[in-house]
Design an enzyme around this catalytic site. Structure first.
Site: not given
Ligand SMILES: NC(=O)c1ccc[n+]([C@@H]2O[C@H](COP(=O)([O-])OP(=O)(O)OC[C@H]3O[C@@H](n4cnc5c(N)ncnc54)[C@H](OP(=O)(O)O)[C@@H]3O)[C@@H](O)[C@H]2O)c1
Length: 248
Positions: A16, A150
């Protein structure tokens, strides 16, 4: 482009958002890519969306038993790896008087403990001169009310990159951090009810000098830089990709 030709990459949470976009970009750059995730159906859908070009491993970053089995599962697909993007993470927000132990433990368990032991378990598989990339957040740099736990998890990743880079010098494995600002992914819908997402986005956009959310591809391109030899002199570093939110 083929900046990752011949390299083998593991992306946690690759089904994702930023992880998925990075898988796509890594494939386009010539890497063999293994994504992990905690839901088989989401992994299968991601694989299909990438025309079957990625390998998938079911593994929950919040579960030490799964992390203990991860090395064996990866090894059965690729005996050696070159890049690990520690991307899996969750967001949860609440003011301190509403944070309970479960909130604190879930965030630290997945975002910090899971990240740390994933690295520890996969290190024996690394080729020397590999690259580990941690996905932190600008929340580690700004005082956003409601983000105390967080933000602390993401700050922990930034210090982890520096110390691990020092510990891994003899193997020439570089550990760096990407700190994204707001990026359009499904994560907001996992933090607040769907009907509140657009209002939340508007409030955040007002604080971004570029006036928009980033696209996951814009973070994936940073992950290509850190994963490739283009960043061969960069270690223990952080690249903030945030539309100026924390930096201007
Ligand atoms: N989007 C933003 O604005 C943003 C900003 C700063 C940092 N980040 C960081 O970027 C990273 C990716 O986030 P994203 O925005 O791309 O969100 P996302 O689309 O929710 O992707 C997160 C991914 O991590 C997986 N995940 C979460 N918990 C997990 C676990 N216990 N075991 C295995 N996989 C797990 C999710 O799986 P599920 O589908 O099963 O939940 C998903 O595939 C995160 O670390 C987030 O903190 C995001």
């Amino acid at each position: 482009m083929s900046r990752l030709q011949g390299k083998i990459a593991v992306i946690t949470g690759g089904n994702s958002g930023i992880g998925f976009a990075t898988a796509k970009e890594y494939l386009a750059e010539g890497a063999k890519v293994i994504i992990t995730g905690r839901k088989q159906q989401a992994l299968d859908e991601a694989k299909e969306a990438l025309q079957g070009k990625v390998l998938t491993v079911l593994s929950d970053t919040g579960n030490m038993k799964d992390i203990g089995q991860l090395k064996g599962k990866i090894e059965s697909l690729a005996p050696k790896i070159d890049i690990l993007f520690v991307n899996a993470g969750i967001g949860k927000f609440a003011p301190i008087d509403q944070v309970d132990e479960a909130h604190y433990d879930e965030l630290f368990n997945i975002n910090v403990k899971g990240a740390y032991f994933t690295i520890q378990q996969l290190l024996p598989l690394f080729n020397d001169s590999g690259s580990i990339i941690l996905n932190a957040s600008i929340n580690a740099h700004i005082g956003m009310a409601g983000s105390s736990v967080y933000s602390a998890t993401k700050g922990a990743l930034i210090t982890m990159a520096r110390t691990l880079s020092a510990e891994l010098l003899d193997r020439r494995i570089r550990v760096n951090v990407i700190s994204p600002g707001p990026v359009t992914t499904p994560i907001l819908g996992k933090i607040v009810p769907q009907e509140q997402v657009s209002q939340l986005r508007e409030g955040i956009i007002a604080k971004v000098p570029l006036g928009r959310f980033g696209n996951p591809e814009e973070i994936a391109k940073v992950a290509v830089f850190f994963g490739s030899d283009d960043s061969s002199f960069v270690l223990g570093a952080e690249l903030i990709a945030d539309g100026g939110m924390a930096t201007l």
